[in-house]
Design a protein around this motif. Structure first.
Motif, short mmCIF file in Angstrom:
data_model
loop_
_atom_site.label_atom_id
_atom_site.label_comp_id
_atom_site.label_asym_id
_atom_site.label_seq_id
_atom_site.Cartn_x
_atom_site.Cartn_y
_atom_site.Cartn_z
N PRO A 90 0.81 -1.23 0.00
CA PRO A 90 0.00 0.00 0.00
C PRO A 90 0.83 1.27 0.00
O PRO A 90 0.36 2.32 -0.41
N ARG A 91 2.09 1.19 0.44
CA ARG A 91 2.94 2.39 0.50
C ARG A 91 4.38 1.98 0.18
O ARG A 91 4.70 0.81 0.10
N GLY A 92 5.23 2.99 -0.01
CA GLY A 92 6.64 2.72 -0.30
C GLY A 92 6.96 2.74 -1.78
O GLY A 92 7.54 1.79 -2.31
N TYR A 93 6.63 3.85 -2.47
CA TYR A 93 6.83 3.93 -3.92
C TYR A 93 7.74 5.08 -4.35
O TYR A 93 7.70 5.49 -5.50
N GLY A 94 8.55 5.57 -3.43
CA GLY A 94 9.53 6.55 -3.85
C GLY A 94 10.55 5.91 -4.78
O GLY A 94 10.75 4.68 -4.77
N LEU A 95 11.18 6.71 -5.61
CA LEU A 95 12.17 6.17 -6.55
C LEU A 95 13.23 5.37 -5.82
O LEU A 95 13.71 4.36 -6.34
N GLU A 96 13.59 5.77 -4.61
CA GLU A 96 14.59 5.05 -3.84
C GLU A 96 14.19 3.60 -3.63
O GLU A 96 15.04 2.70 -3.64
N ALA A 97 12.89 3.34 -3.45
CA ALA A 97 12.42 1.98 -3.24
C ALA A 97 12.59 1.14 -4.51
O ALA A 97 12.96 -0.04 -4.43
N PHE A 98 12.36 1.73 -5.67
CA PHE A 98 12.54 1.00 -6.92
C PHE A 98 14.03 0.69 -7.16
O PHE A 98 14.36 -0.38 -7.66
N VAL A 99 14.90 1.63 -6.79
CA VAL A 99 16.34 1.38 -6.91
C VAL A 99 16.76 0.30 -5.92
O VAL A 99 17.55 -0.59 -6.25
N ASP A 100 16.21 0.36 -4.70
CA ASP A 100 16.48 -0.71 -3.72
C ASP A 100 16.09 -2.07 -4.29
O ASP A 100 16.83 -3.05 -4.14
N ASP A 101 14.91 -2.14 -4.91
CA ASP A 101 14.43 -3.41 -5.46
C ASP A 101 15.42 -3.98 -6.47
O ASP A 101 15.73 -5.18 -6.44
#
Length: 277
Positions: A75-86
């Motif tokens: 439901p949350r956690g969609y900053g670009l940083e999260a995509f780079v983390d992934d």
């Protein structure tokens, strides 16, 4: 189909192994394919260029971003940083230790820029298609785009989907409906515009070779001279007659450009190394 749990999110991953007959003659290495935002998924690569990359001798990794396709939708956690983390964590989980070639379409290219800035040792080269790094101007543009999607899919979803189905087909309408749910039911529309952004010095610090492809009729085409000016090792190509959907409209051209680029920026095939001794 493989589901990889990064510890943060479950990602749907597809891998295509390099064709053994091309191992000694084609480009060498791993290419990671990063798709765009909202209506996109790894399918845009799977049905266009990915099989040709494997046939040419590359190990191919492609996955659905969080919230997209068959990956998890927190439901949350969609900053670009999260995509780079992934992306960073996925390479760890898959045991990919050598530098990879990143191919990013639209938002996928923005993720690629993020990894290249954060973890330069992981990136051998990049090809970005209709894309740009995350900057202050990018954040403003994404905020407007995502707000428009949220409003249109909240106020008159049925009418918007009917228009899309009429003008672009039922499949695109189904993708748009899923995208509307993603924007409406998660914090993505707030998180992405609030992401940390790069300034010009950050962009100049990206030292890997970058090939930037743009549709000549695209709004992003004016990024080409900027990318050449800021990135120390950048080439650009404008594809005449195309706008934003370069990957699906001109897959043969994109495939040829990517294979040439990766071939120029990968270690020599085993047979060539043997002849050089």
């Amino acid at each position: 189909m493989t589901i990889v749990d990064t510890g943060e999110v479950r990602l749907h991953v597809q891998r295509l192994a390099a064709h053994p007959t091309a191992a000694d003659t084609g480009p060498v290495g791993t290419v990671v394919l990063l798709h765009g935002l909202l209506t996109d998924s790894l399918a845009s690569y799977y049905f266009t260029v990915a099989p040709a990359f494997a046939a040419a001798g590359l190990d191919v990794v492609m996955y659905d971003h969080r919230g997209h396709g068959r990956s998890g939708r927190p439901p949350r956690g969609y900053g670009l940083e999260a995509f780079v983390d992934d992306l960073d964590l996925l390479l760890d989980r898959l045991g990919v230790r050598t530098p990879v070639h990143l191919v990013g379409n639209s938002y996928g290219g923005t993720v690629a820029f993020g990894l290249a800035r954060r973890r330069p040792e992981r990136v051998a080269s990049m090809v970005v298609v209709e894309s740009e790094p995350a900057t202050a101007a990018w954040a403003v543009k994404l905020a407007g785009l995502l707000d428009r999607v949220r409003r249109e899919m909240s106020v008159n979803e049925d009418g918007a989907l009917a228009w899309i189905a009429t003008h672009h087909g039922g499949h695109t309408a189904r993708l748009a409906k899923s995208a509307g749910r993603l924007v409406r039911d998660t914090t993505l529309a707030r998180d992405i515009p609030a992401s940390a952004v790069l300034d010009d010095d950050d962009i100049r610090a990206i030292g890997c070779p970058v090939l930037a492809l743009y549709g000549a009729d695209s709004d992003l085409a004016d990024q080409a001279p900027r990318m050449r000016a800021l990135l120390p090792h950048c080439e650009t190509q404008l594809l005449p007659g195309h706008r934003h959907s370069v990957l699906v409209e001109a897959p043969d051209r994109v495939r040829a450009l990517v294979l040439d680029w990766v071939g120029r920026h990968s270690r020599p095939p085993a047979a060539a190394r043997g002849r050089a001794r």
